[in-house]
Design an enzyme around this catalytic site. Structure first.
Site, mmCIF file in Angstrom:
data_model
loop_
_atom_site.group_PDB
_atom_site.id
_atom_site.type_symbol
_atom_site.label_atom_id
_atom_site.label_comp_id
_atom_site.label_asym_id
_atom_site.label_seq_id
_atom_site.Cartn_x
_atom_site.Cartn_y
_atom_site.Cartn_z
ATOM 1 N N SER A 1 11.274 0.262 0.913
ATOM 2 C CA SER A 1 11.228 0.356 -0.364
ATOM 3 C C SER A 1 10.100 1.664 -0.817
ATOM 4 O O SER A 1 10.328 2.607 -0.646
ATOM 5 C CB SER A 1 10.832 -0.926 -1.071
ATOM 6 O OG SER A 1 11.013 -1.077 -2.303
ATOM 7 N N THR A 2 9.604 1.376 -2.128
ATOM 8 C CA THR A 2 8.793 2.493 -2.671
ATOM 9 C C THR A 2 8.084 3.024 -1.801
ATOM 10 O O THR A 2 7.163 2.491 -1.009
ATOM 11 C CB THR A 2 7.828 1.549 -3.917
ATOM 12 O OG1 THR A 2 8.427 0.794 -4.633
ATOM 13 C CG2 THR A 2 7.069 2.759 -4.471
ATOM 14 N N HIS B 1 15.665 0.258 -0.539
ATOM 15 C CA HIS B 1 15.745 -0.130 -1.933
ATOM 16 C C HIS B 1 15.766 1.102 -2.800
ATOM 17 O O HIS B 1 14.660 2.009 -2.680
ATOM 18 C CB HIS B 1 14.651 -1.152 -2.384
ATOM 19 C CG HIS B 1 14.485 -2.158 -1.586
ATOM 20 N ND1 HIS B 1 13.395 -3.059 -1.616
ATOM 21 C CD2 HIS B 1 15.255 -3.013 -0.792
ATOM 22 C CE1 HIS B 1 13.283 -3.980 -1.038
ATOM 23 N NE2 HIS B 1 14.636 -3.998 -0.308
ATOM 24 N N MET C 1 6.841 -2.528 -1.930
ATOM 25 C CA MET C 1 6.234 -3.585 -2.565
ATOM 26 C C MET C 1 6.973 -5.105 -2.193
ATOM 27 O O MET C 1 8.179 -5.097 -1.637
ATOM 28 C CB MET C 1 6.352 -3.336 -3.927
ATOM 29 C CG MET C 1 5.799 -2.231 -4.648
ATOM 30 S SD MET C 1 5.576 -2.084 -6.284
ATOM 31 C CE MET C 1 4.687 -0.616 -6.471
ATOM 32 N N ASP D 1 9.992 -8.244 1.482
ATOM 33 C CA ASP D 1 11.498 -8.091 1.990
ATOM 34 C C ASP D 1 11.372 -7.551 3.309
ATOM 35 O O ASP D 1 10.939 -6.478 3.642
ATOM 36 C CB ASP D 1 12.117 -7.378 1.223
ATOM 37 C CG ASP D 1 13.440 -7.267 1.497
ATOM 38 O OD1 ASP D 1 14.190 -8.400 1.922
ATOM 39 O OD2 ASP D 1 14.410 -6.282 1.089
#
Length: 348
Positions: free
Chosen positions: A171-172, A198, A288, A291
């Site tokens: 993700s991030t 993501h 973050m 997940d």
């Protein structure tokens, strides 16, 4: 109060972004500039907590401004991009220069996507304001170097079965980590690689192109009912879960989002665990939330090799950190080491 600097050359869009951010009770726009040069100066003078950066500006563009800011006075930078092809490509160059995140420029008031895209922008600015250190990674070492093995739990070999595929969730902070990993793998890497990153809708094709530029592997957006091949990387498409069947065929799903996410890392990790169990290498990168964290731990319990990105190299250590706390990581490594570890696993 989160202090935001807005860099955008269009007066109309600049005023639009300022109005969005100023209506947030925890945000204050401390400056709004129209060029990269002004952005660099304003960061030094105003000390914002976050910068929203346009890509195409007169004179110094957003990519160059991002690089200059990261060289002089690092601050979290969020690229706010349109969806033209050249803007998407330039967005990923800015990520290479040190931008933490990117979002789609919100549609105008009255558009069906307006509220969702405004929420994405506001959430991203809010979350990035909490990231105080922008981390950069060295280029991968020559293949064959020996990675450290920060084992948390599990057997020293990091798995009991020869792997048949690699599954990666991020993700991030994930794009640069993923680029570092893939660029270290040889063209004859013998396993398919499935990836859930993501990412804002509309960016995945540009993301695939950006990764192709630095990797010897074939990188593509996954398509339903496509057979997977060694040395190929399959990215989850917009708004569809990514999975696989026992025959190694991609299976996309429109099932409900998980924790608000589609595609979800959790869905991918469950799918590969159900079909291949211990014959998987699971990798969880910067991001973050949680997940994929429990599902990585499940893969570990099945005997699969599981790798979590270490805290020092993560922009945000949420997803891998939760997996580590669950005892779900065979190895805790930085992106350069993850690439070397993958090569080591398939060599022997």
């Amino acid at each position: 109060m989160i202090k935001v600097l807005v860099a955008e050359d269009s007066p109309t869009i600049r005023a639009f972004l300022v109005s969005i951010l100023e209506t947030q009770p925890d945000m204050r726009v401390v400056g709004a500039v129209s060029s990269g040069e002004e952005a660099v100066t304003a960061v030094q003078d105003l000390k914002p907590d976050v910068v929203t950066m346009d890509i195409h500006m007169p004179g110094m563009d957003g990519f160059t401004a991002t690089r200059r800011i990261m060289e002089t006075l690092p601050v979290p930078i969020v690229i706010v991009s349109g969806m033209m092809t050249d803007q998407v490509a330039a967005t990923f160059r800015a990520v290479e220069a040190g931008a933490l995140a990117f979002v789609r420029r919100p549609a105008g008031i009255g558009h069906a996507d307006h509220d969702r895209e405004v929420a994405d922008l506001v959430m991203t600015v809010r979350l990035m304001s909490e990231v105080r250190v922008v981390r950069r990674w060295r280029r991968p070492p020559p293949l064959g170097s020996t990675p450290r093995t920060g084992a948390v739990t599990g057997d020293p070999a990091g798995g009991r079965s020869r792997p048949r595929l690699v599954a990666i969730g991020a993700s991030t902070g994930g794009p640069m980590a993923l680029q570092t990993i893939l660029s270290s793998l040889p063209a004859d890497f013998p396993l398919p690689i499935l990836v859930v990153q993501h990412i804002a809708n509309g960016f995945v094709e540009g993301f695939a192109e950006w990764l192709r530029l630095s990797s010897a592997l074939e990188v593509q957006v996954a398509r339903d009912f496509t057979g997977t091949m060694p040395g190929h990387v399959y990215l989850a498409p917009d708004d569809r879960h990514l999975g696989i069947d026992r025959n190694g065929v991609i299976r996309l799903s429109d099932a409900a989002p998980e924790s608000g996410l589609r595609p979800a890392v959790s869905h991918l990790f469950r799918s590969v665990a159900d079909q291949f169990g211990a014959e998987v290498v699971g990798v969880l990168l910067s991001g973050m939330g949680a997940d994929g964290s429990a599902e990585l731990a499940h893969l570990h319990a099945l005997g699969a090799t599981t790798i979590a990105q270490d805290k020092a190299s993560s922009v945000v250590h949420g997803m891998p950190g939760v997996a580590i706390d669950m005892g779900g990581a065979s190895h805790v490594l930085n992106p350069t080491e993850i690439g070397a570890k993958l090569v080591g696993l398939v060599r022997g």
